[in-house]
Write an enzyme that holds these catalytic residues in place. Structure first.
Site, PDB file in Angstrom:
ATOM      1  N   TRP A 101      41.961  44.734  34.844  1.00 22.79           N
ATOM      2  CA  TRP A 101      41.550  42.992  35.968  1.00 22.79           C
ATOM      3  C   TRP A 101      42.948  42.702  36.196  1.00 22.79           C
ATOM      4  CZ3 TRP A 101      37.804  44.050  38.382  1.00 22.79           C
ATOM      5  CH2 TRP A 101      36.553  44.753  38.006  1.00 22.79           C
ATOM      6  N   ASP A 170      41.730  34.719  32.146  1.00 23.57           N
ATOM      7  CA  ASP A 170      40.167  35.206  32.827  1.00 23.57           C
ATOM      8  C   ASP A 170      39.937  36.024  31.747  1.00 23.57           C
ATOM      9  OD1 ASP A 170      38.100  36.598  33.896  1.00 23.57           O
ATOM     10  OD2 ASP A 170      39.479  38.282  34.442  1.00 23.57           O
ATOM     11  N   LYS A 194      28.203  38.680  32.286  1.00 23.27           N
ATOM     12  CA  LYS A 194      28.392  39.478  31.031  1.00 23.27           C
ATOM     13  C   LYS A 194      28.086  38.671  30.190  1.00 23.27           C
ATOM     14  CE  LYS A 194      31.702  42.069  32.769  1.00 23.27           C
ATOM     15  NZ  LYS A 194      32.318  42.455  34.309  1.00 23.27           N
TER      16      LYS A 194
HETATM   17  N1  PLP Z   1      37.530  40.291  35.937  1.00 21.84           N
HETATM   18  C1  PLP Z   1      37.236  41.288  33.989  1.00 21.84           C
HETATM   19  C2  PLP Z   1      37.447  40.733  32.912  1.00 21.84           C
HETATM   20  C3  PLP Z   1      35.768  41.736  34.387  1.00 21.84           C
HETATM   21  O1  PLP Z   1      35.394  42.322  34.002  1.00 21.84           O
HETATM   22  C4  PLP Z   1      35.231  41.458  35.887  1.00 21.84           C
HETATM   23  C5  PLP Z   1      34.708  42.368  36.006  1.00 21.84           C
HETATM   24  O2  PLP Z   1      33.929  43.594  35.599  1.00 21.84           O
HETATM   25  C6  PLP Z   1      35.704  41.216  37.177  1.00 21.84           C
HETATM   26  C7  PLP Z   1      36.777  40.376  36.895  1.00 21.84           C
HETATM   27  C8  PLP Z   1      35.632  40.821  38.407  1.00 21.84           C
HETATM   28  O3  PLP Z   1      34.442  40.282  38.607  1.00 21.84           O
HETATM   29  P1  PLP Z   1      33.255  40.074  39.941  1.00 21.84           P
HETATM   30  O4  PLP Z   1      32.599  41.594  40.300  1.00 21.84           O
HETATM   31  O5  PLP Z   1      32.739  38.847  39.171  1.00 21.84           O
HETATM   32  O6  PLP Z   1      34.193  40.223  40.752  1.00 21.84           O
END
Ligand code: PLP
Length: 364
Positions: A101, A170, A194
């Protein structure tokens, strides 16, 4: 409006039960939240309650704004640089890459400025490089990291020291899993799906003095200053998802808040790591012990590459016991246990017991 009571919160699943009971008739209005205009006093009550509950649960200082945005975590990978890269003349940022991520976030940010990727070499992410050796750039507009790498199971249990450079994180997969000192950050974002609700809304907590420096090309709906000025109502927000967030926050408050979640998350994750650690190499978690995630526990069975036959048997056996979604992320394979706030100690105990049983049956 009657918030979820303590007694109601102790029943399982409290949030879904409440949402179901109000689905057709919210607060006696004869309509659903799904039918409600976002400009009505009833929706204003929902969104302002969600914000004040969040402020209370995380002790958010007054000089921070709380935004309810769309576009998920991925939307924020673009929104962060579009809003903050221009904070300093050099238009550059440091990205601490520790998994999927943060790597994706760094790649997106490269579209909008210079990105200094710290820890870029790893193909296999298994830890956090020693923070004293990070080559941070003092003229960076911000330093970015992902607090919990959901795919690789790597979690920061410390807040990086950036020598005064704005810190952005994040927290999509460990938001509200423990207390956090918001004042240490310029910005925290978290997709709701989550720990804090359903997909569709992304929470952004941003320090007020960082607003108003967005690139002029920044899309209006991703512009923090615009959203802050309009209390997240620049356009139609994801109303139902915000309503679910509010219910989750009420539930969280009635269940002891972030201190209790922290304690439960430590307890739950220890149960699974204990089985892994005492399995004599039958279960293998590649992540350094110091930064193993309490939210997502990836492991292989048999050997570090994974014995795919055993792993398949493990998943099938678990599924028969009603334990689903244990398959590792498609990019890494293996098994992944996700222990978000809504997972109970009893459910975790059941999984740990199953893991021990599987081990006894299959270990040579
Ligand atoms: N950041 C983290 C830590 C994630 O676990 C995720 C998705 O699982 C994301 C970003 C991306 O999120 P989204 O699918 O809402 O764009």
């Amino acid at each position: 409006y009657k918030p979820i009571s303590t007694e109601e919160s102790s029943r399982y699943p409290a949030v879904l039960t409440r949402a179901q009971s109000e689905l057709m008739n919210y607060n006696g209005l004869g309509i659903s939240v799904l039918e409600m205009s976002h400009r009505t006093p009833d929706f204003t009550h929902i969104i302002t309650s969600a914000e004040s509950l969040l402020r209370e649960l995380l002790n958010i200082p007054e000089n921070y704004r709380v935004l309810f945005m769309q576009g998920g975590g991925t939307g924020q990978f673009g929104a962060v640089p579009l809003n903050l890269m221009g904070l300093k003349e050099d238009r550059c940022a440091d990205y601490i890459v520790t998994g999927t991520w943060s790597k994706k976030a760094a790649k997106e940010a490269e579209k909008y400025g210079k990105v200094n990727v710290i820890h870029p070499e790893a193909d296999q992410y298994t830890g956090i490089p020693d923070s004293s050796s990070w080559p941070l750039n003092p003229s960076a507009s911000y330093v970015y990291y992902c607090c919990n790498e959901t795919v690789h199971g790597i979690e920061f249990n410390f807040i990086p020291d950036t020598n005064g450079v704005i810190l952005v994180t994040d927290m999509s997969s460990n938001f509200l899993s423990r207390p956090v000192d918001v004042s240490k950050f310029g910005l925290i974002f978290a997709g709701a799906q989550k720990n804090v609700g359903s997909a569709g809304v992304t929470i952004v907590i941003v320090r007020e003095d960082l607003l108003g420096k967005a690139y002029k090309e920044c899309p209006t709906i991703l512009n923090y200053a615009v959203q802050a000025k309009n209390n997240s109502l620049e356009n139609t927000p994801p109303t139902y998802s915000i309503y679910i967030v509010k219910l989750v926050l009420e539930w969280l408050k009635n269940n002891g808040g972030t201190d209790t979640m922290n304690q439960l998350n430590n307890q739950k994750s220890s149960m699974i790591y204990d089985v892994i650690n005492s399995s004599n190499g039958f279960y293998l978690c590649p992540v350094d012990e110091a930064c193993r995630s309490r939210m997502n526990i990836p492991f292989r069975i048999g050997n570090l590459e994974g014995d795919t036959v055993l792993e398949q048997q493990f998943l099938e056996g678990a599924s028969k016991l009603g334990m689903i979604s244990l398959k590792g992320h498609r990019s890494v394979g293996g098994i992944r246990v996700s222990l978000y706030n809504a997972v109970t100690v009893e459910e975790t105990q059941a999984l740990a017991a199953y893991m021990k049983e599987f081990l006894n049956k299959h270990q040579k």
